[in-house]
Motif scaffolding. Structure first.
Motif, short mmCIF file in Angstrom:
data_model
loop_
_atom_site.label_atom_id
_atom_site.label_comp_id
_atom_site.label_asym_id
_atom_site.label_seq_id
_atom_site.Cartn_x
_atom_site.Cartn_y
_atom_site.Cartn_z
N ARG A 146 11.71 0.95 12.82
CA ARG A 146 12.35 1.17 11.35
C ARG A 146 11.33 1.18 10.32
NH1 ARG A 146 15.65 3.31 8.76
NH2 ARG A 146 17.00 2.70 10.49
N PHE A 147 10.33 0.72 10.39
CA PHE A 147 9.03 1.07 9.39
C PHE A 147 8.69 2.25 9.22
CE2 PHE A 147 4.57 1.14 8.49
CZ PHE A 147 4.28 0.46 7.50
N LEU A 148 8.41 2.61 10.58
CA LEU A 148 8.00 4.30 10.64
C LEU A 148 9.24 5.32 10.19
CD1 LEU A 148 6.45 4.23 14.04
CD2 LEU A 148 5.19 4.16 12.04
N LEU A 149 10.43 5.07 10.45
CA LEU A 149 11.25 5.99 9.84
C LEU A 149 11.46 5.66 8.27
CD1 LEU A 149 13.85 5.30 12.56
CD2 LEU A 149 12.80 7.54 12.02
N ASP A 150 11.42 4.52 7.79
CA ASP A 150 11.40 4.49 6.14
C ASP A 150 10.17 4.88 5.71
OD1 ASP A 150 13.84 2.84 6.52
OD2 ASP A 150 12.98 0.87 6.42
N LEU A 151 9.14 4.85 6.35
CA LEU A 151 7.85 5.61 5.73
C LEU A 151 7.89 6.81 5.63
CD1 LEU A 151 4.55 5.36 5.22
CD2 LEU A 151 4.37 5.95 7.39
#
Length: 171
Positions: free
Chosen positions: A162-167
Motif C-alpha cells: 500500500r505504501f509503495l502504491l500510494d507513493l
C-alpha cells in the motif's frame, strides 16, 4: 563467479543487496527487524551455492536510486542496474520480466500479467512469481494487484505494498 553483498536503506529498514559478477542477483526486504541476521545470507548462499562476501559500498548506486524512488521520482531500476536473473527461471522469470514493463503509477492484475507473459489463465503462477521474486521493489511486483483492483498481499507486509502504491500514485 564471485558474489558479494551490502545493505541498502529503505523506509522499511535495511535491505540485503547481493551482487554477482553479472549484476544485482538479489534485493531482499527483510522480514526481521535486524536484516543482518545470518538466515538472510544462509538462504541466498544455499540458492547460489556460494557464500557472498561482504562488500561495503557495493550497493551505493542502488542506494542512490532507492533514495530517488522514495523521494517520489519515477525510477526504472532496470534501466540503471544490470539484473542477474539466475535465481528465477521458467515462467516465473517470464512473468517478472513482464512485470518490469509496468510503468510507474500503473497497475495490472495477476491475470493481465499472465496474458502479457504469454500464459493466459496462469494468474496464480504470477502470484507465486511475485511472492518469490529475487528483486523486491527493483522489479515492481507491488504494481500487480487483484482482479478487482485491491492491492492484495506483499509477503507478510501488505502495508508495504500500500505504501509503495500510494507513493507512486502521489509521486
Amino acid at each position: 563467479m564471485t558474489f558479494r553483498y551490502d545493505f541498502a536503506p529503505t523506509p522499511f529498514g535495511d535491505a540485503l543487496a547481493v551482487f554477482s559478477d553479472d549484476g544485482l542477483v538479489r534485493f531482499d526486504l527483510s522480514e526481521s527487524d535486524d536484516p543482518s541476521v545470518p538466515w538472510l545470507l544462509e538462504e541466498v548462499s544455499g540458492r547460489l551455492r556460494s557464500v557472498p562476501e561482504p562488500d561495503p559500498g557495493a550497493a551505493d548506486e542502488l542506494t542512490e536510486l532507492l533514495d530517488e524512488y522514495f523521494a517520489g521520482l519515477p525510477v526504472r531500476f532496470d534501466e540503471h542496474l544490470t539484473l542477474d536473473w539466475r535465481l528465477s527461471d521458467g515462467f516465473a522469470r517470464t512473468a517478472l520480466q513482464a512485470i518490469s514493463t509496468i510503468e510507474w503509477g500503473q497497475t495490472l492484475s495477476y491475470g493481465e500479467v499472465a496474458m502479457l507473459a504469454g500464459r493466459p489463465g496462469a494468474a496464480r503462477a504470477v502470484g507465486t512469481a511475485c511472492r518469490l521474486t529475487p528483486f523486491s521493489i527493483v522489479v515492481p511486483v507491488h504494481r500487480v494487484v487483484r482482479w478487482d483492483g485491491t492491492p492484495g498481499q506483499y509477503g507478510a507486509h501488505p502495508e508495504r505494498k500500500r505504501f509503495l502504491l500510494d507513493l507512486e500514485a502521489h509521486g
